[in-house]
Design an enzyme around this catalytic site. Sequence first.
Site, mmCIF file in Angstrom:
data_model
loop_
_atom_site.group_PDB
_atom_site.id
_atom_site.type_symbol
_atom_site.label_atom_id
_atom_site.label_comp_id
_atom_site.label_asym_id
_atom_site.label_seq_id
_atom_site.Cartn_x
_atom_site.Cartn_y
_atom_site.Cartn_z
ATOM 1 N N VAL A 121 0.864 -1.269 0.084
ATOM 2 C CA VAL A 121 0.022 0.009 -0.165
ATOM 3 C C VAL A 121 1.024 1.260 -0.020
ATOM 4 O O VAL A 121 1.906 1.273 0.860
ATOM 5 C CB VAL A 121 -1.002 0.057 1.167
ATOM 6 C CG1 VAL A 121 -1.768 1.342 1.295
ATOM 7 C CG2 VAL A 121 -2.069 -1.387 1.161
ATOM 8 N N CYS A 122 0.688 2.133 -0.836
ATOM 9 C CA CYS A 122 1.427 3.393 -0.958
ATOM 10 C C CYS A 122 0.369 4.418 -0.820
ATOM 11 O O CYS A 122 -0.411 5.018 -1.710
ATOM 12 C CB CYS A 122 1.935 3.414 -2.247
ATOM 13 S SG CYS A 122 2.880 4.972 -2.664
ATOM 14 N N ILE A 123 0.399 5.065 0.551
ATOM 15 C CA ILE A 123 -0.340 6.306 0.741
ATOM 16 C C ILE A 123 0.580 7.198 1.639
ATOM 17 O O ILE A 123 1.554 6.516 2.485
ATOM 18 C CB ILE A 123 -1.842 5.980 1.390
ATOM 19 C CG1 ILE A 123 -1.669 5.294 2.751
ATOM 20 C CG2 ILE A 123 -2.665 5.533 0.359
ATOM 21 C CD1 ILE A 123 -2.836 4.813 3.597
#
Length: 164
Positions: free
Chosen positions: A83-85
Amino acid sequence: MTKQIHITPQLNKNPVEGFSAGLIDDDDIYKWEVVIIGPQDTLFEGGFFKAYLTFPYDYPLRPPKMKFITEIWHPNVAKNGDVCISILHEPGEDKFGYEKPEERWLPIHTVETIMISVISMLADPNSDSPANVDAAKEWREDPNGEFKKKVARCVRKSQEMAYD
């Protein structure tokens, strides 16, 4: 001497809708399993998306890593599930100047705030900073075409796997 961390007493007192979370193994407080229920009125509605949260030993000074185990097609989830946030990016200045320091990890964040951010990410992808360039391109160019079909396939798979 065993290191102890205080991850989240609030989770039991004030459960947040849309996900469940718990330890994978009672002997390892650094590895959690979460299940996110696809948010209503989104393409992900009805899905059950399993992920792992792995906390660093110096939590809460540094963010955990989150990786979907269930297949998911989303601009902000790499093809390997990472996940890339912003909320999960290391604290401080962004060397690329894309994110403000206050958008990145802060020690006040909890499992709840992470999950709320991920649920929000599912509902509203950020295709300007993609982890999955192909999904971002499909989301931008034709969200109701191929993107929607791939997400629907992931939702169906997640439903089938939910009881495994």
